[in-house]
Design a protein around this motif. Structure first.
Motif, mmCIF file in Angstrom:
data_model
loop_
_atom_site.group_PDB
_atom_site.id
_atom_site.type_symbol
_atom_site.label_atom_id
_atom_site.label_comp_id
_atom_site.label_asym_id
_atom_site.label_seq_id
_atom_site.Cartn_x
_atom_site.Cartn_y
_atom_site.Cartn_z
ATOM 1 N N VAL A 71 0.836 -1.013 0.097
ATOM 2 C CA VAL A 71 -0.111 0.058 -0.018
ATOM 3 C C VAL A 71 0.788 1.341 0.000
ATOM 4 O O VAL A 71 0.622 2.236 -0.577
ATOM 5 C CB VAL A 71 -0.804 0.014 1.005
ATOM 6 C CG1 VAL A 71 -1.760 1.347 1.382
ATOM 7 C CG2 VAL A 71 -2.149 -1.050 1.044
ATOM 8 N N GLY A 72 1.981 1.191 0.897
ATOM 9 C CA GLY A 72 2.905 2.472 0.800
ATOM 10 C C GLY A 72 3.606 2.731 -0.396
ATOM 11 O O GLY A 72 3.787 3.826 -0.856
ATOM 12 N N ARG A 73 3.709 1.420 -1.193
ATOM 13 C CA ARG A 73 4.514 1.821 -2.559
ATOM 14 C C ARG A 73 3.540 1.938 -3.531
ATOM 15 O O ARG A 73 3.806 2.832 -4.597
ATOM 16 C CB ARG A 73 5.195 0.273 -2.751
ATOM 17 C CG ARG A 73 6.104 0.502 -4.127
ATOM 18 C CD ARG A 73 7.615 0.046 -3.601
ATOM 19 N NE ARG A 73 8.445 0.192 -4.899
ATOM 20 C CZ ARG A 73 9.497 0.693 -4.797
ATOM 21 N NH1 ARG A 73 9.822 1.328 -3.716
ATOM 22 N NH2 ARG A 73 10.174 0.955 -6.014
ATOM 23 N N HIS A 74 2.507 1.242 -3.696
ATOM 24 C CA HIS A 74 1.457 1.456 -4.766
ATOM 25 C C HIS A 74 0.037 2.224 -4.540
ATOM 26 O O HIS A 74 -0.351 2.369 -5.536
ATOM 27 C CB HIS A 74 1.246 -0.054 -5.288
ATOM 28 C CG HIS A 74 2.442 -0.674 -5.581
ATOM 29 N ND1 HIS A 74 3.314 -0.276 -6.844
ATOM 30 C CD2 HIS A 74 3.097 -1.854 -5.057
ATOM 31 C CE1 HIS A 74 4.448 -1.239 -6.821
ATOM 32 N NE2 HIS A 74 4.274 -2.351 -5.974
ATOM 33 N N GLY A 75 -0.120 2.336 -3.437
ATOM 34 C CA GLY A 75 -1.545 2.772 -3.012
ATOM 35 C C GLY A 75 -2.547 2.023 -2.914
ATOM 36 O O GLY A 75 -2.502 0.649 -3.319
ATOM 37 N N SER A 76 -3.376 2.223 -1.795
ATOM 38 C CA SER A 76 -4.378 1.155 -1.304
ATOM 39 C C SER A 76 -5.229 0.847 -2.569
ATOM 40 O O SER A 76 -5.684 -0.465 -2.568
ATOM 41 C CB SER A 76 -5.147 1.726 -0.151
ATOM 42 O OG SER A 76 -5.931 2.923 -0.601
ATOM 43 N N HIS A 77 -5.717 1.675 -3.369
ATOM 44 C CA HIS A 77 -6.718 1.584 -4.420
ATOM 45 C C HIS A 77 -6.129 0.245 -5.358
ATOM 46 O O HIS A 77 -6.882 -0.575 -5.723
ATOM 47 C CB HIS A 77 -7.131 2.734 -5.198
ATOM 48 C CG HIS A 77 -5.765 3.172 -6.033
ATOM 49 N ND1 HIS A 77 -4.699 3.792 -5.366
ATOM 50 C CD2 HIS A 77 -5.876 3.625 -7.181
ATOM 51 C CE1 HIS A 77 -4.134 4.211 -6.470
ATOM 52 N NE2 HIS A 77 -4.500 4.143 -7.556
ATOM 53 N N LEU A 78 -5.056 0.335 -5.715
ATOM 54 C CA LEU A 78 -4.366 -0.597 -6.718
ATOM 55 C C LEU A 78 -4.155 -1.923 -6.061
ATOM 56 O O LEU A 78 -4.626 -3.087 -6.477
ATOM 57 C CB LEU A 78 -3.043 -0.098 -7.136
ATOM 58 C CG LEU A 78 -3.192 1.263 -8.006
ATOM 59 C CD1 LEU A 78 -1.638 1.518 -8.531
ATOM 60 C CD2 LEU A 78 -3.831 0.899 -9.264
ATOM 61 N N VAL A 79 -3.787 -2.036 -4.689
ATOM 62 C CA VAL A 79 -3.569 -3.384 -4.050
ATOM 63 C C VAL A 79 -4.711 -4.013 -3.838
ATOM 64 O O VAL A 79 -5.008 -5.064 -3.618
ATOM 65 C CB VAL A 79 -2.626 -3.075 -2.525
ATOM 66 C CG1 VAL A 79 -2.647 -4.274 -2.015
ATOM 67 C CG2 VAL A 79 -1.483 -2.484 -2.878
ATOM 68 N N LEU A 80 -6.007 -3.031 -3.378
ATOM 69 C CA LEU A 80 -7.231 -3.437 -3.000
ATOM 70 C C LEU A 80 -7.885 -4.409 -4.550
ATOM 71 O O LEU A 80 -8.488 -5.375 -4.350
ATOM 72 C CB LEU A 80 -8.116 -2.662 -2.728
ATOM 73 C CG LEU A 80 -9.426 -2.807 -1.944
ATOM 74 C CD1 LEU A 80 -9.298 -4.068 -0.957
ATOM 75 C CD2 LEU A 80 -10.050 -1.621 -1.327
ATOM 76 N N ARG A 81 -7.426 -3.905 -5.346
ATOM 77 C CA ARG A 81 -7.851 -4.193 -6.786
ATOM 78 C C ARG A 81 -7.421 -5.738 -6.923
ATOM 79 O O ARG A 81 -7.791 -6.304 -7.810
ATOM 80 C CB ARG A 81 -7.649 -3.348 -7.782
ATOM 81 C CG ARG A 81 -8.373 -2.277 -8.130
ATOM 82 C CD ARG A 81 -8.115 -1.147 -8.953
ATOM 83 N NE ARG A 81 -8.816 -0.081 -9.110
ATOM 84 C CZ ARG A 81 -8.453 1.106 -9.788
ATOM 85 N NH1 ARG A 81 -7.552 1.278 -10.367
ATOM 86 N NH2 ARG A 81 -9.282 2.369 -9.449
ATOM 87 N N VAL A 82 -6.286 -6.116 -6.297
ATOM 88 C CA VAL A 82 -5.735 -7.494 -6.464
ATOM 89 C C VAL A 82 -6.526 -8.253 -5.360
ATOM 90 O O VAL A 82 -7.029 -9.317 -5.799
ATOM 91 C CB VAL A 82 -4.324 -7.644 -6.290
ATOM 92 C CG1 VAL A 82 -3.766 -8.898 -6.492
ATOM 93 C CG2 VAL A 82 -3.540 -6.471 -7.692
ATOM 94 N N PHE A 83 -6.275 -7.925 -4.202
ATOM 95 C CA PHE A 83 -6.816 -8.588 -3.060
ATOM 96 C C PHE A 83 -8.392 -9.034 -2.762
ATOM 97 O O PHE A 83 -8.760 -10.008 -2.567
ATOM 98 C CB PHE A 83 -6.134 -8.048 -1.731
ATOM 99 C CG PHE A 83 -4.991 -8.361 -1.297
ATOM 100 C CD1 PHE A 83 -4.561 -9.766 -0.789
ATOM 101 C CD2 PHE A 83 -3.930 -7.708 -1.584
ATOM 102 C CE1 PHE A 83 -3.358 -10.018 -0.406
ATOM 103 C CE2 PHE A 83 -2.381 -8.144 -1.540
ATOM 104 C CZ PHE A 83 -2.380 -9.332 -0.873
#
Length: 393
Positions: A71-83
């Protein structure tokens, strides 16, 4: 982008993250009625089933720190789109497991994606709070409670009438339908904080660990009431099985209601004051439950405690996500790991203690933890907002 469009984007993001909380709660709640089915389907003992459930917790706790880094590297919106899409498949993987070994791997993976989704959706809720300059964390957790209630309430009926596999397929489809349209409306952080020197490292800000203690002491009561309140009422206070079930029902009902009211109250009176009052209400309820000689008085006490516990964790999460000098994901990962240990790990230790001392002293001791939260409440000051509202951006 003008101010009007920014407000519209933030509002859509608010409902998108609410959908994520509901879906996560729905998946977690849907797992509960699958537990007795797994016991009989695999022909395992209760001890082995306990180890499988522990694998779920270990999966969640091991994924959370890495999600904080992502999240710190890519942003929560992008990581949440994976998980989030991955989490929709977790229950189905467990339902399809043909033996204990595969079930253990499936449980670990299910816990990992649910835990990873948990960190990222909480971090995204912090991003929405910053854009709106008002609290939404408590009501977001309220949507989680609604999802858990829906998943747990409907799951037993579905399994009884259609079987565990059909239920898992239906849960997967429903979760996917909820998650898919929300993905495109998730808001992005203004500027994720990237730690370039080390790929993964624990934050060196001691305040985040103190906030983690607040989360831990706030979630231990929730896990204890969930796992042991009914047994306490039945074995130590003479309640029948039906009556004993009202302990967690009353507790969770008041907790869900207060979570939907909590944001407005917090916006008006401030996070620190609400955390102090909430912790004292919760402490009074748990103390009364432990000292009560009547099962119905204990049920009323647990129900009262839910009023206080409801907004303690959301405040801790908001405080973690707004620590200066670190990303929301980095702070959130530490606090979620420490906090969720109170639900995933602490109840097993509490069960061992309760077996030797009874559970009445346990609930009295938990009230003392909640008093400590009251004394530490000033450390959650970062949960209040100093940023300018979206209308001014």
């Amino acid at each position: 982008m003008d101010a009007t469009n920014k407000i519209a984007v933030a509002r859509r993001g608010r409902w998108a993250v609410a959908a994520m909380f509901f879906a996560n709660g729905f998946l977690t709640g849907s797992w509960a009625p699958q537990i007795p089915v797994l016991l009989t389907r695999l022909g395992v003992s209760e001890f082995t089933l306990g180890l499988l459930i522990l694998a779920f917790g270990l999966g969640a706790l091991s994924a959370m720190p890495w999600c904080g880094y992502l999240v710190g590297r890519h942003g929560s919106h992008l990581v949440l789109r994976v998980f989030a899409p991955a989490a929709t498949l977790g229950l189905l993987a467990v339902a399809l497991a043909p033996n204990v070994a595969v079930a253990a791997l499936a449980m670990y993976a299910f816990g990992g994606v649910i835990g990873g989704m948990d960190v990222t959706m909480n971090a995204n809720a912090v991003a929405v709070e910053r854009k709106l300059s008002r609290a939404i964390m408590s009501s977001s957790h309220g949507f989680w409670s609604l999802g858990g209630f829906a998943g747990g309430g409907l799951g037993g009926i579905a399994i009884q009438n259609y079987g565990h596999l059909a239920h898992a397929v239906a849960v997967t489809i429903v979760a996917a339908v909820i998650v898919a349209p929300a993905l495109r409306h998730l808001v992005a952080e203004d500027k994720p904080i990237v730690h370039r020197k080390r790929k993964f490292a624990l934050p060196d800000n001691p305040m985040i660990y103190l906030i983690g203690l607040i989360a831990l002491f706030s979630m231990v009561p929730e896990g204890t009431v969930l796992d042991w309140a009914a047994l306490y009422l039945r074995q130590e206070r003479g309640a029948d099985l039906a009556t004993a079930g009202f302990a967690f029902a009353g507790f969770s009902a008041t907790m869900a209601c207060m979570r939907f009211l909590g944001d407005g109250v917090r916006n008006r009176f401030g996070a620190v004051r609400i955390l102090r009052i909430s912790s004292l209400i919760a402490a009074a309820g748990m103390l009364t439950a432990g000292l009560s000689t009547s099962p119905w008085l204990a049920i009323a006490a647990f129900t009262f405690a839910g009023l206080g516990i409801a907004n303690m964790v959301p405040i801790a999460f908001s405080a973690a996500g707004n620590q200066k000098g670190m990303s929301a994901g980095a702070g959130m990962s530490v606090v979620t790991v420490m906090g969720y240990s109170g639900i995933l790990v602490a109840p097993s230790a509490i069960g061992f203690i309760g077996e030797h001392t009874g559970f009445a002293p346990v609930f009295v001791a938990i009230s003392l933890l909640l008093v400590i939260v009251c004394l530490m409440a000033g450390m959650a000051r970062s949960a209040d907002f100093a940023s300018s509202p979206a209308t001014a951006e």
